[in-house]
Design an enzyme around this catalytic site. Structure first.
Site, PDB file in Angstrom:
ATOM      1  N   ARG A   1      29.900  37.084  50.205  1.00  0.00           N
ATOM      2  CA  ARG A   1      29.246  37.690  49.036  1.00  0.00           C
ATOM      3  C   ARG A   1      29.556  36.935  47.745  1.00  0.00           C
ATOM      4  O   ARG A   1      28.668  36.746  46.906  1.00  0.00           O
ATOM      5  CB  ARG A   1      29.668  39.157  48.918  1.00  0.00           C
ATOM      6  CG  ARG A   1      29.142  39.959  50.102  1.00  0.00           C
ATOM      7  CD  ARG A   1      29.767  41.316  50.199  1.00  0.00           C
ATOM      8  NE  ARG A   1      29.311  42.012  51.387  1.00  0.00           N
ATOM      9  CZ  ARG A   1      29.935  43.038  51.938  1.00  0.00           C
ATOM     10  NH1 ARG A   1      31.061  43.511  51.419  1.00  0.00           N
ATOM     11  NH2 ARG A   1      29.457  43.603  53.036  1.00  0.00           N
TER      12      ARG A   1
ATOM     13  N   THR B   1      36.443  44.473  22.459  1.00  0.00           N
ATOM     14  CA  THR B   1      36.154  45.334  23.615  1.00  0.00           C
ATOM     15  C   THR B   1      36.377  44.640  24.959  1.00  0.00           C
ATOM     16  O   THR B   1      36.402  45.310  25.993  1.00  0.00           O
ATOM     17  CB  THR B   1      34.674  45.755  23.593  1.00  0.00           C
ATOM     18  OG1 THR B   1      33.880  44.560  23.627  1.00  0.00           O
ATOM     19  CG2 THR B   1      34.345  46.566  22.349  1.00  0.00           C
TER      20      THR B   1
ATOM     21  N   ASP C   1      39.620  36.164  20.353  1.00  0.00           N
ATOM     22  CA  ASP C   1      39.068  36.025  19.004  1.00  0.00           C
ATOM     23  C   ASP C   1      40.026  36.739  18.043  1.00  0.00           C
ATOM     24  O   ASP C   1      41.132  37.150  18.445  1.00  0.00           O
ATOM     25  CB  ASP C   1      37.614  36.535  18.932  1.00  0.00           C
ATOM     26  CG  ASP C   1      37.503  38.043  19.071  1.00  0.00           C
ATOM     27  OD1 ASP C   1      38.529  38.712  19.283  1.00  0.00           O
ATOM     28  OD2 ASP C   1      36.374  38.569  18.963  1.00  0.00           O
TER      29      ASP C   1
ATOM     30  N   HIS D   1      34.029  39.403  52.153  1.00  0.00           N
ATOM     31  CA  HIS D   1      33.827  39.257  50.706  1.00  0.00           C
ATOM     32  C   HIS D   1      33.562  37.802  50.309  1.00  0.00           C
ATOM     33  O   HIS D   1      32.951  37.544  49.275  1.00  0.00           O
ATOM     34  CB  HIS D   1      35.036  39.804  49.942  1.00  0.00           C
ATOM     35  CG  HIS D   1      35.296  41.239  50.254  1.00  0.00           C
ATOM     36  ND1 HIS D   1      34.414  42.236  49.923  1.00  0.00           N
ATOM     37  CD2 HIS D   1      36.316  41.840  50.922  1.00  0.00           C
ATOM     38  CE1 HIS D   1      34.879  43.396  50.357  1.00  0.00           C
ATOM     39  NE2 HIS D   1      36.028  43.185  50.968  1.00  0.00           N
TER      40      HIS D   1
ATOM     41  N   CYS E   1      39.126  40.200  23.369  1.00  0.00           N
ATOM     42  CA  CYS E   1      38.402  40.383  22.104  1.00  0.00           C
ATOM     43  C   CYS E   1      38.506  41.851  21.730  1.00  0.00           C
ATOM     44  O   CYS E   1      39.440  42.527  22.167  1.00  0.00           O
ATOM     45  CB  CYS E   1      36.958  39.860  22.198  1.00  0.00           C
ATOM     46  SG  CYS E   1      35.904  40.697  23.393  1.00  0.00           S
TER      47      CYS E   1
ATOM     48  N   GLY F   1      32.191  41.012  25.079  1.00  0.00           N
ATOM     49  CA  GLY F   1      31.609  39.731  24.651  1.00  0.00           C
ATOM     50  C   GLY F   1      32.250  38.561  25.382  1.00  0.00           C
ATOM     51  O   GLY F   1      31.547  37.646  25.850  1.00  0.00           O
TER      52      GLY F   1
ATOM     53  N   HIS G   1      38.073  41.951  46.169  1.00  0.00           N
ATOM     54  CA  HIS G   1      36.697  41.861  46.664  1.00  0.00           C
ATOM     55  C   HIS G   1      35.848  40.806  45.961  1.00  0.00           C
ATOM     56  O   HIS G   1      34.915  40.280  46.557  1.00  0.00           O
ATOM     57  CB  HIS G   1      36.000  43.227  46.520  1.00  0.00           C
ATOM     58  CG  HIS G   1      36.519  44.257  47.480  1.00  0.00           C
ATOM     59  ND1 HIS G   1      35.946  45.496  47.630  1.00  0.00           N
ATOM     60  CD2 HIS G   1      37.577  44.230  48.340  1.00  0.00           C
ATOM     61  CE1 HIS G   1      36.613  46.192  48.545  1.00  0.00           C
ATOM     62  NE2 HIS G   1      37.617  45.459  48.977  1.00  0.00           N
TER      63      HIS G   1
HETATM   64  C1  RB5 Z   1      34.445  41.344  16.794  1.00  0.00           C
HETATM   65  O1  RB5 Z   1      34.268  42.237  15.749  1.00  0.00           O
HETATM   66  C2  RB5 Z   1      33.952  41.952  18.108  1.00  0.00           C
HETATM   67  O2  RB5 Z   1      32.582  42.071  18.108  1.00  0.00           O
HETATM   68  C3  RB5 Z   1      34.433  41.137  19.287  1.00  0.00           C
HETATM   69  O3  RB5 Z   1      35.807  41.048  19.246  1.00  0.00           O
HETATM   70  C4  RB5 Z   1      34.104  41.672  20.672  1.00  0.00           C
HETATM   71  O4  RB5 Z   1      34.496  43.004  20.792  1.00  0.00           O
HETATM   72  C5  RB5 Z   1      32.784  41.414  21.191  1.00  0.00           C
HETATM   73  O5  RB5 Z   1      32.442  41.797  22.315  1.00  0.00           O
END
Ligand code: RB5
Length: 143
Positions: free
Chosen positions: A138, A69, A11, A135, A67, A72, A100
């Site tokens: 599983r 973090t 993103d 594995h 993205c 998402g 695994h």
């Molecule tokens: C965008 O601001 C942010 O929410 C997205 O990039 C991501 O980190 C979502 O998990």
């Protein structure tokens, strides 16, 4: 790296790191299919994740999603049947997710890790093969 073809997507928050990782993967000899985004304009991560995940299943190949973090992208990618996505900020998780769990999508966060960590994580994830054996049973259960 054993895999020669890989899909990549991000993103807006992951866009700059995606460009860096794409260049790195090409330099490592991989063919990279970049599904976008192509600018820093605000974008919805579920849309990119779904597109990348569906194509990864169709082509039986691996993919990388970035993205802010990585969280998402990972949640969204795991909604697609056949996907085992992991979000990683360290090389050990990346390695064991392959050994695994046979992960086929690697996610990470551009607001969490720097470019050198991202390259190291990609490298070990791409070079590590699934162990199979106990594995396999599983991962079959996940379907
Ligand atoms: C965008 O601001 C942010 O929410 C997205 O990039 C991501 O980190 C979502 O998990």
């Amino acid at each position: 790296m054993k895999d020669k073809y890989i899909i990549i997507g991000s993103d807006h928050a992951g866009f700059e790191l995606k460009e860096i990782i794409k260049k790195y993967l090409i330099e490592e000899g991989l063919e990279v299919h970049d599904i976008g985004v192509y600018t820093k304009e605000s974008a919805d991560y579920p849309v990119i994740a779904k597109q990348v995940a569906k194509e990864a299943v169709e082509k039986s190949c691996r993919a990388i999603l970035i993205c802010g973090t990585g969280v998402g992208m990972c949640i969204a990618a795991n909604k697609v049947k056949g996907i085992r996505a992991v979000v990683c900020s360290d090389t050990t998780s990346a390695k064991y997710s392959r050994l695994h769990n046979n992960t086929n999508i690697l996610c990470f966060g551009a607001r969490i890790i720097g470019e050198n960590s991202a390259k190291d994580i990609c490298k070990i994830w791409l070079e590590t093969e699934f162990e199979g054996g106990r594995h396999q049973k599983r991962t079959d259960m996940l379907e």
